[in-house]
Motif scaffolding. Structure first.
Motif, PDB file in Angstrom:
ATOM      1  N   CYS A   7      33.419  41.867  36.467  1.00 45.10           N
ATOM      2  CA  CYS A   7      34.627  41.684  35.669  1.00 45.10           C
ATOM      3  C   CYS A   7      35.629  42.827  35.842  1.00 45.10           C
ATOM      4  CB  CYS A   7      34.282  41.512  34.205  1.00 45.10           C
ATOM      5  SG  CYS A   7      33.501  42.966  33.480  1.00 45.10           S
ATOM      6  N   TRP A   8      35.190  43.981  36.329  1.00 44.86           N
ATOM      7  CA  TRP A   8      36.113  45.111  36.480  1.00 44.86           C
ATOM      8  C   TRP A   8      37.082  44.925  37.639  1.00 44.86           C
ATOM      9  CZ3 TRP A   8      36.620  47.954  32.459  1.00 44.86           C
ATOM     10  CH2 TRP A   8      35.558  48.100  31.589  1.00 44.86           C
ATOM     11  N   ASP A   9      36.781  43.993  38.540  1.00 48.92           N
ATOM     12  CA  ASP A   9      37.665  43.759  39.677  1.00 48.92           C
ATOM     13  C   ASP A   9      39.066  43.352  39.238  1.00 48.92           C
ATOM     14  OD1 ASP A   9      35.616  44.331  41.386  1.00 48.92           O
ATOM     15  OD2 ASP A   9      35.203  42.256  41.917  1.00 48.92           O
ATOM     16  N   ASN A  10      39.158  42.531  38.218  1.00 48.76           N
ATOM     17  CA  ASN A  10      40.439  41.981  37.788  1.00 48.76           C
ATOM     18  C   ASN A  10      41.030  42.679  36.571  1.00 48.76           C
ATOM     19  OD1 ASN A  10      40.427  40.021  39.792  1.00 48.76           O
ATOM     20  ND2 ASN A  10      39.196  38.645  38.549  1.00 48.76           N
ATOM     21  N   ALA A  11      40.391  43.718  36.086  1.00 44.78           N
ATOM     22  CA  ALA A  11      40.840  44.360  34.848  1.00 44.78           C
ATOM     23  C   ALA A  11      42.289  44.843  34.907  1.00 44.78           C
ATOM     24  CB  ALA A  11      39.907  45.503  34.469  1.00 44.78           C
ATOM     25  N   PRO A  12      42.745  45.523  35.961  1.00 44.25           N
ATOM     26  CA  PRO A  12      44.146  45.975  35.966  1.00 44.25           C
ATOM     27  C   PRO A  12      45.142  44.818  35.936  1.00 44.25           C
ATOM     28  CG  PRO A  12      42.886  47.155  37.629  1.00 44.25           C
ATOM     29  CD  PRO A  12      42.011  46.057  37.103  1.00 44.25           C
ATOM     30  N   GLU A  14      44.611  41.714  34.797  1.00 40.46           N
ATOM     31  CA  GLU A  14      44.551  41.018  33.523  1.00 40.46           C
ATOM     32  C   GLU A  14      45.209  41.825  32.414  1.00 40.46           C
ATOM     33  OE1 GLU A  14      41.146  38.905  32.416  1.00 40.46           O
ATOM     34  OE2 GLU A  14      40.707  38.264  34.459  1.00 40.46           O
ATOM     35  N   SER A  15      45.073  43.131  32.468  1.00 41.61           N
ATOM     36  CA  SER A  15      45.738  43.982  31.487  1.00 41.61           C
ATOM     37  C   SER A  15      47.252  43.864  31.617  1.00 41.61           C
ATOM     38  CB  SER A  15      45.307  45.432  31.680  1.00 41.61           C
ATOM     39  OG  SER A  15      46.002  46.273  30.806  1.00 41.61           O
TER      40      SER A  15
END
Length: 83
Positions: A7-12, A14-15
């Motif tokens: 899930c950390w791949d898309n964090a920036p 998505e934020s």
């Protein structure tokens, strides 16, 4: 590259899009044409990159922070904030 499903791949991304939807929320209801959508999003991205300070960037906008990192000169109109 991380493992699949991290899930950390898309964090920036998505934020960023979450902030955009929050801050453009009222305008979204009134969009009638693609030109209105493009204009509002372009205006918001310009605001985000040039004027909107962010805590993780010492309360500078992304462009101000980039200039600070590359030149070592903190913007003269701001004081360093130690948080």
């Amino acid at each position: 590259m991380s493992r699949r499903g991290n899930c950390w791949d898309n964090a920036p991304q998505e934020s960023f899009f979450g902030h955009m939807k929050d801050e453009l929320g009222e305008r979204i209801k009134h969009w009638k044409t693609l030109e209105q959508v493009q204009c509002d999003i372009d205006d918001w991205i310009d605001y985000y990159n040039n004027d909107r300070g962010q805590r993780q960037l010492q309360y500078l906008s992304p462009n101000e922070y980039y200039n600070f990192i590359t030149t070592g000169e903190y913007p003269t109109n701001m004081a360093l904030i130690n948080v």
